[in-house]
Write an enzyme that holds these catalytic residues in place. Sequence first.
Site, short mmCIF file in Angstrom:
data_model
loop_
_atom_site.label_atom_id
_atom_site.label_comp_id
_atom_site.label_asym_id
_atom_site.label_seq_id
_atom_site.Cartn_x
_atom_site.Cartn_y
_atom_site.Cartn_z
N GLU A 1 0.86 -1.18 0.00
CA GLU A 1 0.00 0.00 0.00
C GLU A 1 0.89 1.23 0.00
O GLU A 1 1.81 1.35 0.82
CB GLU A 1 -0.89 0.00 1.25
N SER B 1 6.10 5.97 -0.70
CA SER B 1 7.42 5.39 -0.98
C SER B 1 8.14 4.91 0.28
O SER B 1 9.36 4.90 0.34
CB SER B 1 8.30 6.41 -1.73
N ARG B 2 7.37 4.53 1.29
CA ARG B 2 7.92 4.00 2.54
C ARG B 2 8.75 5.01 3.33
O ARG B 2 9.54 4.64 4.20
CB ARG B 2 8.75 2.73 2.29
N LEU B 3 8.61 6.29 3.02
CA LEU B 3 9.32 7.33 3.79
C LEU B 3 8.43 7.75 4.95
O LEU B 3 7.99 8.89 5.07
CB LEU B 3 9.66 8.51 2.88
N SER C 1 12.66 4.96 8.68
CA SER C 1 11.47 4.16 8.43
C SER C 1 11.77 2.68 8.35
O SER C 1 10.88 1.87 8.42
CB SER C 1 10.79 4.61 7.13
#
Length: 610
Positions: A328, A559-561, A585
């Site tokens: 997601e 973007s998983r940041l 993260s």
Amino acid sequence: MRGVLGKSRKMICSLLSQASVSPAYYYRSSPSIYKPKPSNRFSWGFLAPIPSPAIRVFCSKPGEVGGLMASSVQNQGSISYLTQREAAEVDETLMGPLGFSVDQLMELAGLSVATSIAEVYKPSEYNRVLAICGPGNNGGDGLVAARHLYHFGYKPFVCYPKRTQKPLYSGLVTQLESLSIPFLSVDELAMDLSKDFDILVDAMFGFSFHGAPRPPFDDLIKKLINLHYYEQAQRKSPVIVSVDIPSGWHVEEGDVGGAGIKPDMLVSLTAPKLCAKKFSGPHHFLGGRFVPPAIAEKYKLQLPQYPGMSMCVRIGKPPQIDISALRENYISPEFLEEQVEADPLDQFRKWFDDAMAANLKEPNAMALSTTGKDGKPHGSEIRALRAPAPNGILKKIWELFKLWLNFLKNFAFPSTKYDIHACYLSSSRMVLLKGVDKDGFVWFTNYESQKARQLSENPHAALLFYWDGLNRQVRVEGSVEKVSDEESEQYFHSRPRGSQLGAIVSKQSTVVPGRHVLHQQYKELEEKYSKESLIPKPKYWGGYRLKPDRFEFWQGQPSRLHDRLEYSPQETDGKQVWKIVRKGSKFSAGLKDASEWHGSGSLTWRLNRE
């Protein structure tokens, strides 16, 4: 669906040219982020039973749907399929003696289509939707679906080349125009629809249509058919969602000749038509939750049970999913240091109020992780696989490890707490938060349960709150102690009478011969206390309070940041204050975040905490 109306009277259609509307102009500005007003329904000193929030049937979080819509899988072989004549008769009965109106059925059908789409294709990945609507009731379903998709967070466009002047359809067009949803003419559509859209809703013809499609729908059907060849050429292609009948298919025989539209999703309405047996796409849903028992009995319909309050149900098995591909891309407001509260309890209350205001299901649910004195979850020991005590070189390595740990503990990082048990696993379960104040977080349980035994051996625990609808989680760690008997007594008698009896009957973590035993004991207690207004609290039941010494607030980001802000106590000028630091993260490419390490009690997190 409801094609009988189209058969009963000739529709007067006119081709209306539309002013050119640029999709780029329509969507060039991002919608503002709605911040819900904090709710006052949560008691911060002591929690009484929390009333159920209003249930959002179709949306589980901003910009995403799916929560209560989750569909159950129904065996395709046990479902009834209707012929064209039977489908027409069902519609006549619905709109005749049963009193349904066409606009009622159209609204329910369009909503079913929209929820089916949202069940599979999330707006974060499949955002641009083109609804191609025909002149009849099937086209009306597509117009209604476009309106609901807009409210679900998608960006719909509508191609409606042959409009009818009937008030029902004119009203649907007005509703879409009031939302600034663009209407595109056939000439404005590119030959290759894959460049501009992610989802194509085929709402041109329903089960009452017969014969060859006439312009401009013959050309529109060809555009959809051509997408199949783009896929064969390994070009990205939008998904096709057909409403009730793939346009151009024979209602009973399906895609005669095999050269028709090949939809990725078929949303059957009322009941699947015979052509649906020839559908080979990955997603087949049934929608239109309005068939009364009288209809089902008269036509001997075998229809699946809709789960919960869902407007759609999956038929057949879902496609095989590559678990490694599930992800997601979170879209959330930034969570910045200058925006947070100085006290982590105040920040927790703020986020909890947001979760309450967003009507998330059980926002007070939390994962509780505990560890016993041996550092292992109860029941995890397998005697046949028990490792022998280290000897030889392994014994020397173990002794060196303990010397190294002692060096770190006393010299390298004297302010950091170390425990050799941190190398072992914890056990976790979901419990409900029932109170939070300056002294910590309160929950109630059986004092003879596994978690209670572990807490008596090792009075430390970790809590995890996860609020999916807000892309947030909160981790809390600290020491644990029992609450007073008075506090446990007060909460016990605030519970529903059935829950009080259930607490007495259920001996947590013990073996029960069968569910019938619980029911029998429950009935016996009901009779025993039937004439007593007060049920005595058992001595083995009560509450715990975790006194926090560390918080971490996590906000999912693209973007998983992700934003991760940690609160830890620090002494400054002789006073205890909360230090706030931002954490990365990820610790490594294979982990979602650091909670996967520390959630299992790993020492790694301890050594990298600063």
